[in-house]
Design an enzyme around this catalytic site. Structure first.
Site, short mmCIF file in Angstrom:
data_model
loop_
_atom_site.label_atom_id
_atom_site.label_comp_id
_atom_site.label_asym_id
_atom_site.label_seq_id
_atom_site.Cartn_x
_atom_site.Cartn_y
_atom_site.Cartn_z
N CYS A 238 2.62 4.84 -6.70
CA CYS A 238 2.13 6.21 -6.49
C CYS A 238 3.24 6.99 -5.77
O CYS A 238 4.40 6.59 -5.82
CB CYS A 238 0.80 6.23 -5.72
SG CYS A 238 0.89 5.74 -3.99
N ASN B 30 3.18 5.48 -1.43
CA ASN B 30 2.84 4.06 -1.25
C ASN B 30 2.00 3.81 0.01
O ASN B 30 2.15 2.82 0.68
CB ASN B 30 4.10 3.20 -1.26
CG ASN B 30 3.85 1.71 -1.38
OD1 ASN B 30 4.55 0.92 -0.78
ND2 ASN B 30 2.86 1.29 -2.15
N CYS C 168 -1.58 5.26 -0.13
CA CYS C 168 -2.99 5.48 -0.52
C CYS C 168 -3.35 4.73 -1.81
O CYS C 168 -3.95 3.67 -1.77
CB CYS C 168 -3.27 6.97 -0.72
SG CYS C 168 -3.10 7.98 0.75
N ARG C 169 -2.98 5.33 -2.94
CA ARG C 169 -3.42 4.81 -4.23
C ARG C 169 -2.81 3.48 -4.62
O ARG C 169 -3.51 2.55 -5.02
CB ARG C 169 -3.16 5.84 -5.33
CG ARG C 169 -3.99 7.09 -5.18
CD ARG C 169 -3.58 8.17 -6.14
NE ARG C 169 -2.35 8.81 -5.67
CZ ARG C 169 -1.72 9.79 -6.30
NH1 ARG C 169 -2.19 10.22 -7.46
NH2 ARG C 169 -0.64 10.34 -5.79
N SER C 170 -1.49 3.36 -4.52
CA SER C 170 -0.87 2.11 -4.99
C SER C 170 -1.20 0.91 -4.11
O SER C 170 -1.44 -0.17 -4.65
CB SER C 170 0.65 2.28 -5.17
OG SER C 170 1.29 2.67 -3.99
N ASP D 230 -4.85 12.13 -6.09
CA ASP D 230 -4.33 11.79 -4.77
C ASP D 230 -5.36 12.16 -3.71
O ASP D 230 -5.68 13.33 -3.54
CB ASP D 230 -3.03 12.55 -4.52
CG ASP D 230 -2.31 12.12 -3.27
OD1 ASP D 230 -2.88 11.34 -2.47
OD2 ASP D 230 -1.16 12.58 -3.07
#
Length: 163
Positions: free
Chosen positions: A9, A12, A14-16, A127
């Protein structure tokens, strides 16, 4: 031979890392730990060395996932050792394909939600960083929904290499 997947993401945090934790759990449940290596990175280096966003940690822990994480920036040299590079949104997909040293490396980059049969049209995982906890919970739902399809694709790819 170890199969390697990296989730990417923006920062690095939150999402990933959320996708990394969820997919690692799926790999363990499937009995593939040791055969599949899972990690994550960001397209930018703003948060290198930081832990995951506290909201990410909360959502992961509340749902039974591991939350240990240190942010890092994706490096083009990693393509040679990775089998799949999973982008969390289309901007990451474009950035990663531009970074790819070869056309073969660019083909390793896929959108996470492309593995979710219930995804309708928009394949981006939004996001959650600038929002509240509901965005992090929605992110987890999207990641979990795509993880089963990704697991099936990884299994199929691994079997194709053995055959």
């Amino acid at each position: 031979m170890t199969y390697r997947v990296c989730f990417v993401c923006t920062g690095n945090i939150c999402r990933s890392p959320m996708a990394e934790s969820v997919f690692r759990a799926r790999i363990q449940e499937a009995g593939l730990d040791g055969l599949v290596e899972v990690d994550s990175a960001g397209t930018g280096g703003w948060h290198e060395g930081d832990g995951a966003d506290p909201r990410t940690v909360t959502v992961l822990v509340d749902n039974g996932y591991e939350s240990a994480h240190t942010a890092r920036r994706f490096q083009p040299s990693w393509f040679s050792r990775l089998d799949l590079v999973i982008a969390l949104d289309s901007s990451h997909l474009r950035a990663l394909r531009r970074l790819a040293p070869t056309a073969q490396d660019a083909r390793k980059v896929r959108l996470l939600r492309s593995y979710d049969p219930s995804a309708d049209g928009d394949l981006d995982v939004p996001d959650p960083y600038y929002g509240g906890m509901d965005g992090f919970e929605e992110c987890l739902e999207m990641v979990e929904s795509a993880s089963e399809g990704l697991l099936a694709a990884v299994r199929e790819d691994m079997e194709g290499r053995v055959a």
